[in-house]
Design a protein around this motif. Structure first.
Motif, PDB file in Angstrom:
ATOM      1  N   VAL A 137     -11.619  29.662   3.012  1.00  0.00           N
ATOM      2  CA  VAL A 137     -10.250  30.152   2.832  1.00  0.00           C
ATOM      3  C   VAL A 137     -10.069  31.572   3.355  1.00  0.00           C
ATOM      4  N   SER A 138     -10.922  32.492   2.942  1.00  0.00           N
ATOM      5  CA  SER A 138     -10.720  33.879   3.397  1.00  0.00           C
ATOM      6  C   SER A 138     -10.929  33.995   4.892  1.00  0.00           C
ATOM      7  N   TYR A 139     -11.859  33.231   5.439  1.00  0.00           N
ATOM      8  CA  TYR A 139     -12.065  33.235   6.888  1.00  0.00           C
ATOM      9  C   TYR A 139     -10.810  32.732   7.604  1.00  0.00           C
ATOM     10  N   LEU A 140     -10.241  31.628   7.130  1.00  0.00           N
ATOM     11  CA  LEU A 140      -9.071  31.036   7.788  1.00  0.00           C
ATOM     12  C   LEU A 140      -7.822  31.894   7.651  1.00  0.00           C
ATOM     13  N   THR A 141      -7.732  32.680   6.598  1.00  0.00           N
ATOM     14  CA  THR A 141      -6.533  33.493   6.399  1.00  0.00           C
ATOM     15  C   THR A 141      -6.637  34.884   7.013  1.00  0.00           C
ATOM     16  N   SER A 142      -7.843  35.457   7.035  1.00  0.00           N
ATOM     17  CA  SER A 142      -7.935  36.832   7.534  1.00  0.00           C
ATOM     18  C   SER A 142      -9.214  37.121   8.312  1.00  0.00           C
ATOM     19  N   GLY A 143      -9.939  36.084   8.678  1.00  0.00           N
ATOM     20  CA  GLY A 143     -11.204  36.298   9.369  1.00  0.00           C
ATOM     21  C   GLY A 143     -11.069  36.373  10.872  1.00  0.00           C
ATOM     22  N   SER A 144     -12.211  36.476  11.505  1.00  0.00           N
ATOM     23  CA  SER A 144     -12.286  36.452  12.961  1.00  0.00           C
ATOM     24  C   SER A 144     -13.711  36.079  13.333  1.00  0.00           C
ATOM     25  N   GLY A 145     -13.898  35.718  14.582  1.00  0.00           N
ATOM     26  CA  GLY A 145     -15.238  35.362  15.043  1.00  0.00           C
ATOM     27  C   GLY A 145     -15.719  34.050  14.463  1.00  0.00           C
ATOM     28  N   CYS A 199     -19.169  28.536   4.630  1.00  0.00           N
ATOM     29  CA  CYS A 199     -18.021  27.774   5.106  1.00  0.00           C
ATOM     30  C   CYS A 199     -18.496  26.605   5.963  1.00  0.00           C
ATOM     31  N   CYS A 200     -19.381  26.884   6.896  1.00  0.00           N
ATOM     32  CA  CYS A 200     -19.882  25.829   7.787  1.00  0.00           C
ATOM     33  C   CYS A 200     -20.648  24.755   7.017  1.00  0.00           C
ATOM     34  N   ASP A 201     -21.371  25.153   5.979  1.00  0.00           N
ATOM     35  CA  ASP A 201     -22.060  24.166   5.148  1.00  0.00           C
ATOM     36  C   ASP A 201     -21.052  23.210   4.524  1.00  0.00           C
ATOM     37  N   GLY A 202     -19.949  23.749   4.016  1.00  0.00           N
ATOM     38  CA  GLY A 202     -18.901  22.923   3.429  1.00  0.00           C
ATOM     39  C   GLY A 202     -18.233  22.027   4.457  1.00  0.00           C
ATOM     40  N   VAL A 203     -17.970  22.565   5.642  1.00  0.00           N
ATOM     41  CA  VAL A 203     -17.356  21.780   6.719  1.00  0.00           C
ATOM     42  C   VAL A 203     -18.280  20.619   7.108  1.00  0.00           C
ATOM     43  N   GLN A 204     -19.557  20.896   7.207  1.00  0.00           N
ATOM     44  CA  GLN A 204     -20.513  19.844   7.566  1.00  0.00           C
ATOM     45  C   GLN A 204     -20.633  18.796   6.461  1.00  0.00           C
ATOM     46  N   SER A 246      -0.356  24.108   3.507  1.00  0.00           N
ATOM     47  CA  SER A 246       1.058  24.486   3.491  1.00  0.00           C
ATOM     48  C   SER A 246       1.334  25.595   2.479  1.00  0.00           C
ATOM     49  N   SER A 247       0.422  25.827   1.549  1.00  0.00           N
ATOM     50  CA  SER A 247       0.630  26.886   0.563  1.00  0.00           C
ATOM     51  C   SER A 247      -0.151  28.156   0.898  1.00  0.00           C
ATOM     52  N   VAL A 248      -0.920  28.118   1.980  1.00  0.00           N
ATOM     53  CA  VAL A 248      -1.718  29.266   2.411  1.00  0.00           C
ATOM     54  C   VAL A 248      -1.415  29.517   3.884  1.00  0.00           C
ATOM     55  N   THR A 249      -1.283  30.759   4.268  1.00  0.00           N
ATOM     56  CA  THR A 249      -1.041  31.078   5.671  1.00  0.00           C
ATOM     57  C   THR A 249      -2.378  31.256   6.377  1.00  0.00           C
ATOM     58  N   VAL A 250      -2.713  30.276   7.217  1.00  0.00           N
ATOM     59  CA  VAL A 250      -3.973  30.348   7.949  1.00  0.00           C
ATOM     60  C   VAL A 250      -3.694  30.731   9.398  1.00  0.00           C
ATOM     61  N   LYS A 251      -4.679  31.333  10.033  1.00  0.00           N
ATOM     62  CA  LYS A 251      -4.572  31.640  11.453  1.00  0.00           C
ATOM     63  C   LYS A 251      -4.773  30.335  12.219  1.00  0.00           C
ATOM     64  N   GLU A 288      -5.406  29.498  15.264  1.00  0.00           N
ATOM     65  CA  GLU A 288      -6.535  29.399  16.193  1.00  0.00           C
ATOM     66  C   GLU A 288      -7.848  29.196  15.445  1.00  0.00           C
ATOM     67  N   LEU A 289      -7.973  29.794  14.263  1.00  0.00           N
ATOM     68  CA  LEU A 289      -9.183  29.603  13.460  1.00  0.00           C
ATOM     69  C   LEU A 289      -9.217  28.208  12.847  1.00  0.00           C
ATOM     70  N   ALA A 290      -8.052  27.730  12.407  1.00  0.00           N
ATOM     71  CA  ALA A 290      -7.973  26.385  11.828  1.00  0.00           C
ATOM     72  C   ALA A 290      -8.339  25.323  12.863  1.00  0.00           C
ATOM     73  N   GLN A 291      -7.842  25.487  14.078  1.00  0.00           N
ATOM     74  CA  GLN A 291      -8.114  24.506  15.132  1.00  0.00           C
ATOM     75  C   GLN A 291      -9.574  24.497  15.555  1.00  0.00           C
ATOM     76  N   ALA A 292     -10.209  25.645  15.513  1.00  0.00           N
ATOM     77  CA  ALA A 292     -11.583  25.747  15.995  1.00  0.00           C
ATOM     78  C   ALA A 292     -12.631  25.678  14.888  1.00  0.00           C
ATOM     79  N   LEU A 293     -12.202  25.523  13.644  1.00  0.00           N
ATOM     80  CA  LEU A 293     -13.138  25.592  12.522  1.00  0.00           C
ATOM     81  C   LEU A 293     -14.288  24.597  12.651  1.00  0.00           C
ATOM     82  N   ALA A 294     -13.967  23.336  12.834  1.00  0.00           N
ATOM     83  CA  ALA A 294     -15.026  22.316  12.892  1.00  0.00           C
ATOM     84  C   ALA A 294     -15.977  22.567  14.054  1.00  0.00           C
ATOM     85  N   SER A 295     -15.443  22.824  15.238  1.00  0.00           N
ATOM     86  CA  SER A 295     -16.319  23.037  16.390  1.00  0.00           C
ATOM     87  C   SER A 295     -17.143  24.312  16.242  1.00  0.00           C
ATOM     88  N   ASN A 296     -16.565  25.352  15.636  1.00  0.00           N
ATOM     89  CA  ASN A 296     -17.315  26.586  15.396  1.00  0.00           C
ATOM     90  C   ASN A 296     -18.448  26.382  14.391  1.00  0.00           C
TER      91      ASN A 296
END
Length: 117
Positions: A40-48, A54-59, A83-88, A90-98
């Motif tokens: 969550v914090s990565y998607l809302t205000s992270g970078s890189g 996070c990746c462990d959870g995604v996997q 819809s209740s959180v403002t995510v970036k 570009e980060l949301a789209q690339a999360l799984a591949s990252n």
């Protein structure tokens, strides 16, 4: 007789704790949220790159969403929460591949869950 009943009760309780997490016909939203909470914090205000937790959870989520019903349920949950959180976007789209995983949907509120399957 009382010892037998206690033993059966203990076995039942332990069985609940050791049941596979994803044994239901469709994944529950609480499981999806548990897996994605570290993101969550990565998607809302992270970078890189996302943090490893996070990746462990995604996997974990990717491994749990192989059936069509799981993919649709995960999609609806992600869409609802996003819809209740403002995510970036570009980060949301690339999360799984990252994270080196393949999710059925982006972590976005605009995803069309009718096309997931």
């Amino acid at each position: 007789m009382m010892n037998i009943m206690k033993s059966v009760a203990i076995i039942c309780v332990l069985g609940i704790f050791f049941m596979p997490r994803y044994s239901e016909s469709a994944i529950s939203c609480s499981v999806v949220l548990q897996d994605l909470q570290p993101c969550v914090s990565y998607l809302t205000s992270g970078s890189g790159k996302p943090p490893q937790t996070c990746c462990d959870g995604v996997q974990n989520l990717a491994a749990a969403t192989t059936a069509s019903a799981d993919k649709k349920a995960a999609c609806q949950c992600i869409k609802s929460v996003a819809s209740s959180v403002t995510v970036k976007p570009e980060l949301a789209q690339a999360l799984a591949s990252n994270c080196g995983a393949s999710l059925p949907v982006d972590a976005s509120s605009t995803v069309d869950c009718t096309t997931v399957g």
